[in-house]
Structure formats: C-alpha cells, structure tokens
Design a protein around this motif. Structure first.
Motif, mmCIF file in Angstrom:
data_model
loop_
_atom_site.group_PDB
_atom_site.id
_atom_site.type_symbol
_atom_site.label_atom_id
_atom_site.label_comp_id
_atom_site.label_asym_id
_atom_site.label_seq_id
_atom_site.Cartn_x
_atom_site.Cartn_y
_atom_site.Cartn_z
ATOM 1 N N ASN A 98 13.841 61.435 -10.208
ATOM 2 C CA ASN A 98 14.238 62.469 -9.248
ATOM 3 C C ASN A 98 13.067 62.971 -8.410
ATOM 4 O OD1 ASN A 98 17.149 63.253 -9.394
ATOM 5 N ND2 ASN A 98 16.676 63.418 -11.578
ATOM 6 N N GLY A 135 11.082 61.141 -6.405
ATOM 7 C CA GLY A 135 10.917 60.456 -5.128
ATOM 8 C C GLY A 135 9.790 59.451 -5.051
ATOM 9 N N PRO A 177 19.475 60.635 -10.659
ATOM 10 C CA PRO A 177 19.383 60.794 -9.197
ATOM 11 C C PRO A 177 20.691 60.402 -8.518
ATOM 12 C CG PRO A 177 17.512 59.539 -10.058
ATOM 13 C CD PRO A 177 18.495 59.661 -11.174
ATOM 14 N N ARG A 178 20.997 61.094 -7.483
ATOM 15 C CA ARG A 178 22.112 60.711 -6.599
ATOM 16 C C ARG A 178 21.478 60.133 -5.341
ATOM 17 N NH1 ARG A 178 23.605 63.188 -11.382
ATOM 18 N NH2 ARG A 178 25.811 63.841 -11.355
ATOM 19 N N THR A 179 21.269 58.829 -5.330
ATOM 20 C CA THR A 179 20.575 58.171 -4.234
ATOM 21 C C THR A 179 20.943 56.702 -4.198
ATOM 22 O OG1 THR A 179 18.402 57.586 -3.329
ATOM 23 C CG2 THR A 179 18.568 57.771 -5.717
ATOM 24 N N LYS A 180 20.888 56.113 -3.031
ATOM 25 C CA LYS A 180 21.096 54.675 -2.885
ATOM 26 C C LYS A 180 19.774 53.913 -2.964
ATOM 27 C CE LYS A 180 25.324 54.892 -0.113
ATOM 28 N NZ LYS A 180 25.974 54.497 1.176
ATOM 29 N N ASP A 181 18.663 54.640 -3.056
ATOM 30 C CA ASP A 181 17.347 54.006 -3.047
ATOM 31 C C ASP A 181 16.947 53.437 -4.403
ATOM 32 O OD1 ASP A 181 17.031 54.654 -0.357
ATOM 33 O OD2 ASP A 181 16.109 56.593 -0.836
ATOM 34 N N PHE A 216 26.962 56.241 -4.251
ATOM 35 C CA PHE A 216 25.554 55.876 -4.395
ATOM 36 C C PHE A 216 25.345 54.524 -5.080
ATOM 37 C CE2 PHE A 216 25.581 60.613 -4.444
ATOM 38 C CZ PHE A 216 24.902 60.801 -3.255
#
Length: 268
Positions: free
Chosen positions: A163, A165, A183-187, A214
């Motif tokens: 989380n 980054g 994490p809520r992310t597409k990365d 995501f």
C-alpha cells in the motif's frame, strides 16, 4: 473420486503444474541462510534464500524474486513446500525472519490496526532493507519486479508494504492474512488464498466488484485451517496452496483459479 484417480485426472489436464507440485517432495532445496545487518536500526536480520533449479539466471536475463514473511510464531523456514514450488517456476524465494528475540510481542488487543502497526511497519522496513542489500549481492535476480508473499501476519506486512506505492512490487500473494487491507490498484497483481476457519477483518479483502475493477483475486480452500498453512500442515492443503500459487504465477485468471479449487478438491 478417490485421491489416486483425481491426481491422475489432474495430471492429464494440468501436466506441468501438477506434476511439479506432486513431485517436489523429493526435490533437494538449494538454500543459503545469512544474517544481514541493518546498522541504522542495530538489527541482525536472518534470511534464508531458496534458489531456483536453473543455471540460466544472469544479469542480462535475471530470474524472478519472491520475498516471503512467515506467520507470527512460525519460523521463516517452515514453508519449504512453497519454496520448492517457486523454485520450479524459476523464482528465488527470500524468506525473512521478522521476529527477533528482543522484539516486543505482537499485540493481542484491539484495535489491531493501531496496536500492531509497529510490528507491520518494522516488517515493511525490514523487507525494504533486505531487498536493497540482496539486490547488489545477487544481480542475476530481478529485485525490481518482486512478488511479496506472506502467511498470516507475514501477509499483513506484505499488504502494508504494497500500500506504500513502491515501484518494485509486481505482485502480492497472501495466505489467510486477516488485518491489513489489500491494495485496490491495477498496478499490482494480487492473490489472497483463504482458509476456512477465521474471517478477515472488515475491508481487508476486496469485494467481488473491487476484484473485477482492479483485477485482483480472492480464493478459498475448503476445510483449510489457518494454522495448517505451513510445512506441518496436511499434504492435500500444501498441494492446493502450491497449485494455486503456481497457476497464479502462470497468469491464470481468478475465475480459473476458483474453478480449479472448487472442482478439484484433493482433501481426502
């Protein structure tokens, strides 16, 4: 269908992964344990490195890396079944001993998001330090695209770090971590493998809608117990954890992973 028939059936439809999983009990792990000293924190960090079964790793084509955190109270060497599976996928597994003798005990008082934060932050700092130290020591491995892994509290540490980054995090795999939101992310590619006896805290796991948004994944293993997700656990559970881990690393979709576990339960 009995276990023998099911293994034969799975071998036919998943020859590469299942054969690797079912045979890895006989493999000899090439591993090395060392102490990495963090001068700034006056901390000696034990790490065990499990090397992949290949000689093809080099600076121009570095092999993949996974950094693993054990469950609280477990040894970082208690997950050799996962190390064997990762090694068969050409992945170096770095298993960190996060808890040292003089560390404060993990808090048993709520709210854990506050009372355990020191433990998780310390663990995240340790992962960052170990990664940087090993990156220069082992240039034939790719420490710029790392898979963070962890069981229980080790998964909480991985989730916390993910989380923050950091660009070097390629994927996260947790095994029944329960406290820190993913994490809520597409990365970052995300997989959380769940046991059946304890629920995760509210908002730790992405909802079905968030998983679709995501492209993250949460799968459950029927009849699995949280404390059994290690070397001392039953063989069927270690096989399922190894199988779903390998298929995730191979790029299988969440739907495919879920179908795999639901339709081919080898718990006998």
């Amino acid at each position: 269908m009995n276990l023998s028939s099911l293994v034969t059936f799975l071998s036919a439809i998943l020859p590469t992964t299942l054969n690797a999983t079912s045979s890895n009990e006989t493999l000899t792990l090439e591993h090395h344990t060392q102490i990495i000293h963090d001068e700034a924190r006056h901390r000696d960090i034990p790490v065990t490195l499990y090397f992949p079964n290949t000689s093809n790793c080099n600076k121009n084509a570095p092999c993949k890396v996974a950094i693993f955190g054990a469950g609280y109270g477990m040894a970082n060497t208690d997950y050799t079944f996962l190390a064997k599976q990762l090694n068969q996928q050409g992945v170096l597994m770095v298993s960190i001993a996060h808890e040292l003798a003089n560390d404060p005990p993990l808090s048993r008082e709520q709210p854990f998001v506050k009372t355990r934060n020191e433990n998780w932050q310390r663990g995240a700092q340790t992962v960052l330090f170990v990664r940087q130290a090993l990156k220069s020591q082992y240039p034939e491995y790719n420490f710029d695209a790392v898979t963070l892994m962890g069981h229980s509290n080790g998964g909480d540490i991985s989730a916390l770090l993910a989380n923050q980054g950091h660009s070097f995090i390629d994927a996260v795999i947790t095994y029944d971590h329960r406290r820190v939101p993913l994490p809520r992310t597409k990365d970052i590619k995300i997989l959380s493998v769940r046991a059946s006896d304890y629920p995760a805290d509210d908002k730790v796991l992405p909802t079905q809608a968030e998983q679709l948004q995501f492209n993250s994944c949460v799968v459950s293993i029927a009849n699995a117990r949280h404390n059994d997700m290690a070397d001392h656990g039953p063989q069927w559970l270690k096989q399922q954890m190894s199988l779903v881990t390998a298929e995730f690393l191979h790029g299988k979709s969440c739907k495919e992973l879920d179908v795999l576990l639901n339709n081919h339960n080898i718990n006998q």
